[in-house]
Scaffold this active site. Sequence first.
Site, mmCIF file in Angstrom:
data_model
loop_
_atom_site.group_PDB
_atom_site.id
_atom_site.type_symbol
_atom_site.label_atom_id
_atom_site.label_comp_id
_atom_site.label_asym_id
_atom_site.label_seq_id
_atom_site.Cartn_x
_atom_site.Cartn_y
_atom_site.Cartn_z
ATOM 1 N N MET A 1 0.851 -1.177 0.000
ATOM 2 C CA MET A 1 0.000 0.000 0.000
ATOM 3 C C MET A 1 0.889 1.229 0.000
ATOM 4 O O MET A 1 1.918 1.251 0.654
ATOM 5 C CB MET A 1 -0.892 -0.011 1.241
ATOM 6 C CG MET A 1 -2.215 0.635 1.024
ATOM 7 S SD MET A 1 -3.217 -0.197 -0.208
ATOM 8 C CE MET A 1 -3.548 -1.737 0.602
ATOM 9 N N PHE B 1 1.186 -6.246 5.383
ATOM 10 C CA PHE B 1 2.629 -6.357 5.585
ATOM 11 C C PHE B 1 3.316 -6.286 4.224
ATOM 12 O O PHE B 1 2.965 -7.024 3.301
ATOM 13 C CB PHE B 1 2.985 -7.675 6.257
ATOM 14 C CG PHE B 1 2.644 -7.741 7.726
ATOM 15 C CD1 PHE B 1 1.833 -6.783 8.320
ATOM 16 C CD2 PHE B 1 3.125 -8.764 8.510
ATOM 17 C CE1 PHE B 1 1.527 -6.853 9.669
ATOM 18 C CE2 PHE B 1 2.834 -8.851 9.862
ATOM 19 C CZ PHE B 1 2.031 -7.887 10.447
ATOM 20 N N GLU B 2 4.319 -5.421 4.125
ATOM 21 C CA GLU B 2 5.042 -5.230 2.874
ATOM 22 C C GLU B 2 6.536 -5.288 3.135
ATOM 23 O O GLU B 2 6.982 -5.619 4.233
ATOM 24 C CB GLU B 2 4.624 -3.903 2.226
ATOM 25 C CG GLU B 2 3.120 -3.818 1.954
ATOM 26 C CD GLU B 2 2.694 -2.533 1.249
ATOM 27 O OE1 GLU B 2 3.557 -1.877 0.633
ATOM 28 O OE2 GLU B 2 1.501 -2.190 1.321
ATOM 29 N N GLY B 3 7.317 -4.971 2.106
ATOM 30 C CA GLY B 3 8.770 -4.914 2.274
ATOM 31 C C GLY B 3 9.354 -6.233 2.739
ATOM 32 O O GLY B 3 9.155 -7.277 2.126
#
Length: 370
Positions: free
Chosen positions: A1, A158-160
């Site tokens: 996002m 959750f990203e990265g």
Amino acid sequence: MSRPLVVAAALGAALLTLAPAAPAAPPPEAAATRDVPAHALVGYLHTSFANGSGYVRIADAPPEWDVIDLAFAEPTSPTSGQLEFSLCPVAECPDVETEQEFIAGIRQKRSEGKKVVLSVGGANGQVRLETAAARDAFVASASAIIDRYGLDGLDIDFEGHSLELAPGDTDVRNPKTPVIVNLIDALRALTGKYGESFVLTMAPETFFVQVGYQHYGGGTGADPRAGAYLPVIEAMRGELDLLHVQNYNSGPVMGLDGHYHTMGSADFHVAMIDMLLTGFPLAGDPADTFAPLAPEQVAIGLPAANPAGNGFTPVPEVHKALDCLRAGTGCGPYRPHGTYPGLRGLMPWSINWDVYHGNEFARSHDDHTG
């Protein structure tokens, strides 16, 4: 996002050439959906920041939005598990409401039948639950925020480098990597605490889900994050209300037809959603598959407007994708493995960007979605 805009990671290894896949299993029965409308619009509300699109008070969120994700709760450090959530600073958002007004706005939306959910993570909020202590802190702090503001549930964005699979951790139904296992345990604790009324949604990037068709985990030189959401989705599929993969900020992704599909077109959305509703082998291994989700558990994730993210899809292309997936009409080169009239709806990033552009997304898609 996006906060700010980020682009999904590149594969970092030569991609495999896979044959078209057959359905992994018969279509599942519809899961419980916690009173979310049959065809819903799910939108993120920039609550702790403005991001160039302006601040929107929750009481002023347009009525078309059925699920409002409050963006974002973030940890005090990537590995602490201790979540913090606050309203946008006045210096950045001069029109921000007081906390009392914010809580009243949440109550108002819920009284109108809307679901208001706490979203955790985002582009800047890396969350790595490496230890049992971090897991427990995550559960306790998420519960405290949910209770303080009177929210309906949790969205995992959750990203990265939040999730990854350790080398050799290839059993999607029995993961071993601590950041995966601890997140699953935390979500089970929260859904167990709040019961059937708890809304659980997830918003992974394509790299963490559909790319698992080609690469799963850290084997053969692949990025260990490839497909890393899949064991979490698998473990929580009985409690999962909505999975809205971010079909944007993405590189080309291979579909079940063995061809690459590029974001921004109806064909991309059809191919990506069909993977979730058909199931697929992990890293091309027919003995190890991700089983299909129910259509009622899946929504299409896409940008609300051009500045909101790479891969903006024009309104006619979105309607074309919905018609193809739900009724099998107007399909392009990619033909889905079935028709899915129960497909839940659309999730754009974000409500703020849509308001900034005159509510075009909500106005254009609300009737078609419903």
